[in-house]
Design a protein around this motif. Sequence first.
Motif, PDB file in Angstrom:
ATOM      1  N   ASP A  64       3.773  11.384  -0.180  1.00 30.88           N
ATOM      2  CA  ASP A  64       3.305  10.398   0.801  1.00 30.88           C
ATOM      3  C   ASP A  64       4.415   9.531   1.374  1.00 30.88           C
ATOM      4  O   ASP A  64       4.194   8.849   2.391  1.00 30.88           O
ATOM      5  CB  ASP A  64       2.268   9.465   0.170  1.00 30.88           C
ATOM      6  CG  ASP A  64       0.915  10.125  -0.043  1.00 30.88           C
ATOM      7  OD1 ASP A  64       0.747  11.280   0.392  1.00 30.88           O
ATOM      8  OD2 ASP A  64       0.033   9.478  -0.639  1.00 30.88           O
ATOM      9  N   HIS A  65       5.580   9.509   0.743  1.00 34.67           N
ATOM     10  CA  HIS A  65       6.593   8.529   1.128  1.00 34.67           C
ATOM     11  C   HIS A  65       7.986   9.022   0.751  1.00 34.67           C
ATOM     12  O   HIS A  65       8.129   9.919  -0.090  1.00 34.67           O
ATOM     13  CB  HIS A  65       6.307   7.188   0.451  1.00 34.67           C
ATOM     14  CG  HIS A  65       6.127   7.294  -1.045  1.00 34.67           C
ATOM     15  ND1 HIS A  65       7.184   7.405  -1.917  1.00 34.67           N
ATOM     16  CD2 HIS A  65       5.008   7.331  -1.808  1.00 34.67           C
ATOM     17  CE1 HIS A  65       6.734   7.502  -3.157  1.00 34.67           C
ATOM     18  NE2 HIS A  65       5.418   7.465  -3.118  1.00 34.67           N
ATOM     19  N   LEU A  68      11.957   6.141  -3.426  1.00 29.61           N
ATOM     20  CA  LEU A  68      12.002   4.690  -3.518  1.00 29.61           C
ATOM     21  C   LEU A  68      13.433   4.214  -3.774  1.00 29.61           C
ATOM     22  O   LEU A  68      14.122   4.767  -4.638  1.00 29.61           O
ATOM     23  CB  LEU A  68      11.105   4.194  -4.665  1.00 29.61           C
ATOM     24  CG  LEU A  68       9.609   4.073  -4.436  1.00 29.61           C
ATOM     25  CD1 LEU A  68       8.984   5.401  -4.042  1.00 29.61           C
ATOM     26  CD2 LEU A  68       8.930   3.505  -5.679  1.00 29.61           C
ATOM     27  N   ASP A  90       4.074   2.860  -2.145  1.00 30.61           N
ATOM     28  CA  ASP A  90       4.237   2.896  -0.694  1.00 30.61           C
ATOM     29  C   ASP A  90       3.596   1.680  -0.020  1.00 30.61           C
ATOM     30  O   ASP A  90       3.198   1.734   1.139  1.00 30.61           O
ATOM     31  CB  ASP A  90       3.747   4.211  -0.090  1.00 30.61           C
ATOM     32  CG  ASP A  90       2.253   4.442  -0.257  1.00 30.61           C
ATOM     33  OD1 ASP A  90       1.605   3.624  -0.959  1.00 30.61           O
ATOM     34  OD2 ASP A  90       1.732   5.424   0.289  1.00 30.61           O
ATOM     35  N   ALA A 101       3.498  -2.249   3.533  1.00 29.03           N
ATOM     36  CA  ALA A 101       3.772  -1.095   4.397  1.00 29.03           C
ATOM     37  C   ALA A 101       3.634  -1.467   5.866  1.00 29.03           C
ATOM     38  O   ALA A 101       2.625  -2.018   6.292  1.00 29.03           O
ATOM     39  CB  ALA A 101       2.819   0.042   4.059  1.00 29.03           C
ATOM     40  N   TYR A 150      12.800  -0.229   3.469  1.00 30.98           N
ATOM     41  CA  TYR A 150      11.912   0.825   2.951  1.00 30.98           C
ATOM     42  C   TYR A 150      10.466   0.586   3.356  1.00 30.98           C
ATOM     43  O   TYR A 150       9.813   1.463   3.941  1.00 30.98           O
ATOM     44  CB  TYR A 150      12.032   0.888   1.428  1.00 30.98           C
ATOM     45  CG  TYR A 150      10.996   1.785   0.787  1.00 30.98           C
ATOM     46  CD1 TYR A 150      11.110   3.172   0.843  1.00 30.98           C
ATOM     47  CD2 TYR A 150       9.879   1.247   0.135  1.00 30.98           C
ATOM     48  CE1 TYR A 150      10.148   4.002   0.278  1.00 30.98           C
ATOM     49  CE2 TYR A 150       8.922   2.065  -0.441  1.00 30.98           C
ATOM     50  CZ  TYR A 150       9.053   3.436  -0.367  1.00 30.98           C
ATOM     51  OH  TYR A 150       8.100   4.252  -0.921  1.00 30.98           O
ATOM     52  N   LEU A 154       7.308   2.450   6.512  1.00 32.36           N
ATOM     53  CA  LEU A 154       6.109   3.161   6.080  1.00 32.36           C
ATOM     54  C   LEU A 154       4.933   2.867   7.010  1.00 32.36           C
ATOM     55  O   LEU A 154       4.831   1.786   7.572  1.00 32.36           O
ATOM     56  CB  LEU A 154       5.735   2.753   4.656  1.00 32.36           C
ATOM     57  CG  LEU A 154       6.792   3.055   3.588  1.00 32.36           C
ATOM     58  CD1 LEU A 154       6.377   2.439   2.260  1.00 32.36           C
ATOM     59  CD2 LEU A 154       7.005   4.552   3.438  1.00 32.36           C
ATOM     60  N   THR A 208      -1.749   4.574  -5.403  1.00 27.78           N
ATOM     61  CA  THR A 208      -1.663   4.137  -4.008  1.00 27.78           C
ATOM     62  C   THR A 208      -2.831   4.619  -3.166  1.00 27.78           C
ATOM     63  O   THR A 208      -3.000   4.172  -2.027  1.00 27.78           O
ATOM     64  CB  THR A 208      -0.343   4.623  -3.383  1.00 27.78           C
ATOM     65  OG1 THR A 208      -0.200   6.030  -3.634  1.00 27.78           O
ATOM     66  CG2 THR A 208       0.840   3.887  -3.990  1.00 27.78           C
TER      67      THR A 208
END
Length: 308
Positions: A64-65, A68, A90, A101, A150, A154, A208
């Motif tokens: 999904d992301h 990290l 995320d 996000a 980061y 998202l 998440t």
Amino acid sequence: MVFVPPPVAHGADGPPEWAYPMTPPDFKPAPDDGVPRRVPNSSATYTLTQLRDRFIAPVWHPEDHPPLPPVVAQGRKPDVFACGFCHRADGPGGPENSALAGLPAAYIVQQMNDYKSGARRTAVPKRNVDLMIGLAKAATDEEIAAAAAYFSALKPRQHTRVVETDTVPKTFIIANHYASLPSGGKEAIGKRIVEMPEVLEQFMHRDTHARFIAYVPVGSVARGEALVKTGGAGKTLACVTCHGPDLKGVGPIPGIAGRSTNYVVRQLYDIKHGFRAGALAALMKDVVVKLEEEDMLAVAAYLATQAP
């Protein structure tokens, strides 16, 4: 585990207790039984000890992301907890904190600076904002910038379902948010919002993909729509003026569509009463000065129905 029902009433001279739930001081989590925990649609496993470690951000759905950055994944001991522990890997957050996000990177940096300077506090001390203040003071500029870059990259998701109702499940408080009592039962909603995970275990495992239900009084969404779109005949300034026609933010101004209902109420109350006094919060001061608690509730209810 002892289930303590939350307060329904609130003081006229203080913040609405229902919007600031706090875990009872004598709450004791169940001991780790050593059994690996799983969540739907993930092959990952974590023990309860790992899921409670503030220096671990569980990654249940890596597809999904992006990977990290270190400050999000594990933080830096002893004082910089992993951002992804509380806000999730995320950045969806939960009713007890903020979704990150898609927020503008400059906005995230500014909020961290406000925590550090004391410009951002909360009306109810000793909630999780105290952790943010300590973390912000310990984090380096480089760590803050990495986390901001980061999370801002998202795409936010809508994860709250708003239900207008006269009655709600009876609840208890865990980890500064509500959950329905296993024994069941209903009670009158009154003039409050009750926001909780659809599946408590999934949220407590920091998945998440966890989703939430926000129970709101009947008529709240329509009333909130009027306030958000028109200002409610002079009650406030239409939110779309600064946050954009789709409420997804403009430049450094954050998006407010699809956000946690209880989080929105807390921010409106904190800004009105001077607990948030940073540069961007100052722009909101005149906007919230006439808002009563029921107005804040209605605005939050409508915003949660909108796609972020």
